[in-house]
Design a protein around this motif. Structure first.
Motif, PDB file in Angstrom:
ATOM      1  N   PRO A 278       0.789  -1.238   0.000  1.00 43.88           N
ATOM      2  CA  PRO A 278       0.000   0.000   0.000  1.00 43.88           C
ATOM      3  C   PRO A 278       0.815   1.280   0.000  1.00 43.88           C
ATOM      4  N   GLY A 279       2.060   1.236   0.471  1.00 44.40           N
ATOM      5  CA  GLY A 279       2.852   2.450   0.526  1.00 44.40           C
ATOM      6  C   GLY A 279       3.793   2.631  -0.644  1.00 44.40           C
ATOM      7  N   HIS A 280       3.682   1.783  -1.684  1.00 42.59           N
ATOM      8  CA  HIS A 280       4.589   1.879  -2.824  1.00 42.59           C
ATOM      9  C   HIS A 280       4.414   3.240  -3.500  1.00 42.59           C
ATOM     10  N   PRO A 281       5.512   3.914  -3.839  1.00 39.46           N
ATOM     11  CA  PRO A 281       5.401   5.256  -4.433  1.00 39.46           C
ATOM     12  C   PRO A 281       4.522   5.304  -5.672  1.00 39.46           C
ATOM     13  N   ASP A 282       4.632   4.297  -6.550  1.00 42.39           N
ATOM     14  CA  ASP A 282       3.809   4.306  -7.758  1.00 42.39           C
ATOM     15  C   ASP A 282       2.328   4.188  -7.420  1.00 42.39           C
ATOM     16  N   ARG A 283       2.008   3.443  -6.385  1.00 41.14           N
ATOM     17  CA  ARG A 283       0.602   3.308  -5.995  1.00 41.14           C
ATOM     18  C   ARG A 283       0.048   4.643  -5.497  1.00 41.14           C
ATOM     19  N   LEU A 284       0.816   5.339  -4.683  1.00 42.81           N
ATOM     20  CA  LEU A 284       0.357   6.634  -4.172  1.00 42.81           C
ATOM     21  C   LEU A 284       0.199   7.643  -5.312  1.00 42.81           C
ATOM     22  N   ARG A 285       1.159   7.655  -6.236  1.00 41.04           N
ATOM     23  CA  ARG A 285       1.032   8.558  -7.389  1.00 41.04           C
ATOM     24  C   ARG A 285      -0.181   8.179  -8.223  1.00 41.04           C
ATOM     25  N   GLY A 286      -0.379   6.877  -8.396  1.00 37.24           N
ATOM     26  CA  GLY A 286      -1.528   6.424  -9.161  1.00 37.24           C
ATOM     27  C   GLY A 286      -2.845   6.831  -8.530  1.00 37.24           C
ATOM     28  N   LEU A 287      -2.950   6.763  -7.216  1.00 43.72           N
ATOM     29  CA  LEU A 287      -4.178   7.162  -6.524  1.00 43.72           C
ATOM     30  C   LEU A 287      -4.462   8.652  -6.700  1.00 43.72           C
ATOM     31  N   GLU A 288      -3.423   9.474  -6.623  1.00 48.04           N
ATOM     32  CA  GLU A 288      -3.619  10.917  -6.836  1.00 48.04           C
ATOM     33  C   GLU A 288      -4.183  11.185  -8.223  1.00 48.04           C
ATOM     34  N   ARG A 289      -3.611  10.566  -9.214  1.00 53.29           N
ATOM     35  CA  ARG A 289      -4.051  10.783 -10.592  1.00 53.29           C
ATOM     36  C   ARG A 289      -5.408  10.136 -10.858  1.00 53.29           C
ATOM     37  N   LEU A 290      -5.678   9.015 -10.206  1.00 58.18           N
ATOM     38  CA  LEU A 290      -6.980   8.361 -10.356  1.00 58.18           C
ATOM     39  C   LEU A 290      -8.089   9.238  -9.783  1.00 58.18           C
ATOM     40  N   ALA A 291      -7.829   9.879  -8.656  1.00 62.20           N
ATOM     41  CA  ALA A 291      -8.826  10.789  -8.073  1.00 62.20           C
ATOM     42  C   ALA A 291      -9.128  11.936  -9.035  1.00 62.20           C
ATOM     43  N   ILE A 292      -8.101  12.465  -9.682  1.00 60.27           N
ATOM     44  CA  ILE A 292      -8.305  13.551 -10.647  1.00 60.27           C
ATOM     45  C   ILE A 292      -9.116  13.060 -11.838  1.00 60.27           C
ATOM     46  N   ALA A 293      -8.781  11.864 -12.342  1.00 59.49           N
ATOM     47  CA  ALA A 293      -9.496  11.320 -13.496  1.00 59.49           C
ATOM     48  C   ALA A 293     -10.984  11.156 -13.185  1.00 59.49           C
ATOM     49  N   HIS A 294     -11.303  10.599 -12.023  1.00 55.22           N
ATOM     50  CA  HIS A 294     -12.707  10.393 -11.671  1.00 55.22           C
ATOM     51  C   HIS A 294     -13.413  11.726 -11.414  1.00 55.22           C
ATOM     52  N   PHE A 295     -12.702  12.696 -10.889  1.00 55.19           N
ATOM     53  CA  PHE A 295     -13.313  14.019 -10.704  1.00 55.19           C
ATOM     54  C   PHE A 295     -13.708  14.601 -12.054  1.00 55.19           C
ATOM     55  N   LEU A 296     -12.814  14.536 -13.029  1.00 52.06           N
ATOM     56  CA  LEU A 296     -13.114  15.082 -14.353  1.00 52.06           C
ATOM     57  C   LEU A 296     -14.222  14.289 -15.040  1.00 52.06           C
ATOM     58  N   LEU A 297     -14.255  12.994 -14.831  1.00 56.04           N
ATOM     59  CA  LEU A 297     -15.291  12.163 -15.439  1.00 56.04           C
ATOM     60  C   LEU A 297     -16.657  12.367 -14.794  1.00 56.04           C
ATOM     61  N   ASP A 308      -9.800   8.434  -0.090  1.00 58.87           N
ATOM     62  CA  ASP A 308      -9.855   7.715   1.189  1.00 58.87           C
ATOM     63  C   ASP A 308      -8.599   6.864   1.376  1.00 58.87           C
ATOM     64  N   VAL A 309      -8.227   6.140   0.329  1.00 56.26           N
ATOM     65  CA  VAL A 309      -7.046   5.279   0.417  1.00 56.26           C
ATOM     66  C   VAL A 309      -5.784   6.119   0.567  1.00 56.26           C
ATOM     67  N   LEU A 310      -5.734   7.238  -0.147  1.00 58.99           N
ATOM     68  CA  LEU A 310      -4.570   8.127  -0.041  1.00 58.99           C
ATOM     69  C   LEU A 310      -4.384   8.626   1.385  1.00 58.99           C
ATOM     70  N   GLU A 311      -5.476   9.037   2.003  1.00 58.10           N
ATOM     71  CA  GLU A 311      -5.389   9.604   3.344  1.00 58.10           C
ATOM     72  C   GLU A 311      -5.012   8.561   4.391  1.00 58.10           C
ATOM     73  N   GLN A 312      -5.253   7.289   4.068  1.00 52.52           N
ATOM     74  CA  GLN A 312      -4.857   6.227   4.989  1.00 52.52           C
ATOM     75  C   GLN A 312      -3.389   5.859   4.842  1.00 52.52           C
ATOM     76  N   ALA A 313      -2.800   6.227   3.696  1.00 50.11           N
ATOM     77  CA  ALA A 313      -1.417   5.832   3.412  1.00 50.11           C
ATOM     78  C   ALA A 313      -0.446   6.723   4.170  1.00 50.11           C
ATOM     79  N   ASP A 314       0.692   6.152   4.483  1.00 52.97           N
ATOM     80  CA  ASP A 314       1.762   6.945   5.059  1.00 52.97           C
ATOM     81  C   ASP A 314       2.400   7.776   3.948  1.00 52.97           C
ATOM     82  N   GLY A 315       3.026   8.861   4.330  1.00 48.40           N
ATOM     83  CA  GLY A 315       3.735   9.655   3.341  1.00 48.40           C
ATOM     84  C   GLY A 315       3.016  10.956   3.055  1.00 48.40           C
ATOM     85  N   ASP A 316       3.727  11.871   2.439  1.00 50.24           N
ATOM     86  CA  ASP A 316       3.227  13.202   2.156  1.00 50.24           C
ATOM     87  C   ASP A 316       2.577  13.197   0.777  1.00 50.24           C
TER      88      ASP A 316
END
Length: 596
Positions: A278-297, A308-316
């Motif tokens: 869950p804390g893999h850097p690519d996963r966190l980046r993917g979640l940020e971009r996925l949230a944007i994609a769904h917002f635009l859609l 929700d998943v992003l806020e549960q993850a460790d890291g900035d």
């Protein structure tokens, strides 16, 4: 082979060589049995009889850990730290520091690697000269030189790959392309390193040239018909999508280029693939971009789930800013009073990725847009358009996300940058078709501010046409266009058509759950209702609207007549009808009533 390695109880140079070959030849992060290449190299090191070979293989295993962005073997890194200084050890340390967000340390280790390589090259050259003086066997001398040259080339390729990774983390597209090209030109035998470098080359290209070129490369069409292909085209004609990094890059580029559904599909696949980490850097980046994609859609529940998943993850992460954006457009939080504090206010780059800061600033801008705090939008994102050295190429890469809010804020506050910003948005919309709806909406608002209603109406009509004929635009963007056009029509006295367009916008906002925008529509429609009841002749004709706009801008009747190629008497006739319809008596009253 794994069973043999686990069963071995003494050095086995042959098996060690076979394990190394399996790790570096395939290009995947795991072998067919699912064993990470890092582990294959650790076994190879343990089975090595020669100390130098053992150390080299341990360092190669550490680099494979870096390539996978995993740092999954603490024991391996303890062993690496115990090894004597060498170019490869410095590279491994640089890679680890990069993954731990210690950019300064990564740069320092990288410089140390280059210095150590220069010393090693000088020592090897001196050794070859001494060997030549001591013996006269040409074959031995040539063999020694080839072995040493190969080692230098392999080490150079690793250094340049780490250099490219650092450049990408700092959003320096040109530097990443140059370093990755040098690494690939070294023709390393390590297929995992080559695959990683090709991905970094494409990532650098996304910063330097934008998403469309990257997507062409990923489709395998880049070098077709090119007599002199670019560096990126030479090395990415048929890239593989077996690793998460390439899937992340393609998903991101698809979203930025406007292929929202395909981009969301890539990003969702990436996130699911990293479910065990869950804390893999690519996963966190993917979640940020996925949230944007769904917002635009317009699929905001899925955007909520990603945040929700992003806020549960460790890291900035940018999760807090994305959450604030979703709350603002839904109208679930009261509009803030006074100066608006946003996620990016007061932040320094530090160890934060430039991409992450830009994404957060984009979310801030959309949230402020819902509150109609245009001056605060400029304060929040002007730094993105100001060539901030710390952000490098990240603002340009993500321009489709923040540029519309910036241009709207500039127009609404009569900022001198509005005209140039609108032109930049138009150029951006040529490669990102869904932005054309927003471009025409803002062109209409700019025309209103210039008191040219005919041009404003033409822009709004062009926007409605673009929404029907071009690539699917985000539902929120279409609703914003309908609201702006309805408001404009009502301001001209064409309340029947205007109210209908406002109702259409209100329905669109309501279906999204965008209550902040629904309230704006409700207020605007209430203001129309409080005015004179509409009658068949309340709406201004196109000619009357044009005359009214010119008179409101300060032209005399004669000047209006010359502009429209009609007589001054015709202008007086139109003005009489305009005054009666709008309930005004003087040119001053008309100017005050006319939209600005």
């Amino acid at each position: 082979m794994a069973h043999r390695a686990l069963a071995a109880d003494r050095p086995d140079p042959g098996l060690a060589a076979a394990l190394e070959a399996a790790a570096v030849d395939g290009g995947a992060e795991e072998d067919e049995a699912g064993v990470p290449t890092r582990q294959l190299l650790v076994w190879a090191a343990d089975l090595s009889a020669d100390r130098s070979e053992r150390e080299r293989r341990l360092l190669l295993a550490a680099m494979h850990d870096v390539y996978a962005e995993g740092l999954g073997d603490d024991d391996l890194w303890l062993r690496v730290e115990a090894l004597p200084p060498s170019p490869l050890r410095y590279c491994a340390q640089a890679g680890r520091a990069l993954l731990e967000h210690r950019l300064g340390a990564a740069v320092d280790h990288l410089r140390a690697a280059r210095r150590a390589l220069a010393v090693a090259e000088a020592s090897m050259a001196a050794a070859v000269v001494e060997t030549a003086a001591a013996i006269e066997t040409t074959a031995v001398i040539e063999t020694t030189a080839v072995i040493e040259t190969t080692a230098v080339i392999e080490t150079t390729a690793v250094i340049e790959t780490v250099e490219a990774a650092v450049a990408c983390r700092l959003a320096r597209g040109g530097a990443a392309i140059e370093a990755a090209t040098r690494a690939l030109d070294a023709a390393s035998a390590d297929a995992v390193q080559v695959r990683t470098t090709r991905r970094l080359l494409l990532l650098g290209q996304s910063y330097a040239e934008g998403p469309c070129g990257v997507l062409r490369s990923l489709d395998g069409r880049a070098a077709v018909g090119e007599a002199n292909p670019t560096a990126a085209e030479r090395w990415t004609a048929v890239p593989e999508l077996r690793d998460a990094g390439l899937l992340l890059l393609r998903g991101e580029c698809r979203v930025l280029a406007g292929d929202l559904e395909a981009g969301a599909g890539d990003l969702d696949h990436l996130v699911r693939g990293h479910g065990g980490n869950p804390g893999h850097p690519d996963r966190l980046r993917g979640l940020e971009r996925l949230a944007i994609a769904h917002f635009l859609l317009g699929t905001w529940q899925q955007a909520d789930a990603a945040v929700d998943v992003l806020e549960q993850a460790d890291g900035d992460t940018a999760g807090r800013a994305l959450r604030a954006m979703l709350s603002a457009v839904r109208g679930t939080d009261a509009a803030p009073r006074g100066r608006v504090w946003t996620w990016t206010n007061g932040r320094t780059l530090g160890s934060a990725e430039p991409d992450r800061l830009v994404i957060a600033a984009c979310a801030d801008a959309v949230a402020l847009q819902a509150y109609r705090r245009h001056a605060d939008i400029l304060a929040a994102i002007t730094w993105l358009n100001g060539g901030s050295a710390g952000l490098e190429d990240a603002p340009a890469k993500f321009a489709p996300l923040w540029l519309p809010a910036y241009v709207e804020a500039a127009i609404e506050t009569a900022n001198p940058a509005a005209e140039a910003g609108l032109a930049e948005l138009g150029a951006c919309a040529e490669s990102v078709p869904y932005l054309m709806v927003t471009f025409h909406r803002l062109a209409g608002r700019a025309a209103e501010s210039r008191r040219t209603p005919a041009a404003a109406e033409a822009a709004y009509q062009a926007g409605l046409s673009a929404a029907q004929t071009r690539a699917p635009s985000p539902p929120l963007h279409r609703a914003q266009l309908e609201y702006a056009y309805g408001r404009f029509l009502c301001s001209l006295g064409r309340t029947t058509a205007g109210s209908g367009m406002l109702q259409r916008a209100q329905d669109s906002f309501a279906s999204l759950g965008a209550l902040a925008f629904v309230r704006n529509c409700t207020q605007q429609r209430a203001a129309v209702t409080r005015g004179a009841s509409p009658s068949p002749d309340v709406a201004l004709t196109d000619r009357e609207a044009t005359v009214a706009g010119l008179v409101a801008s300060g032209l005399t009747n004669r000047q209006v007549a010359e502009e429209l190629l009609i007589s001054a008497k015709a202008v007086e006739f139109h003005l009489g009808r305009i005054y009666r319809k709008l309930g005004v008596r003087t040119r001053r009253d008309l100017a005050g009533r006319w939209p600005s």
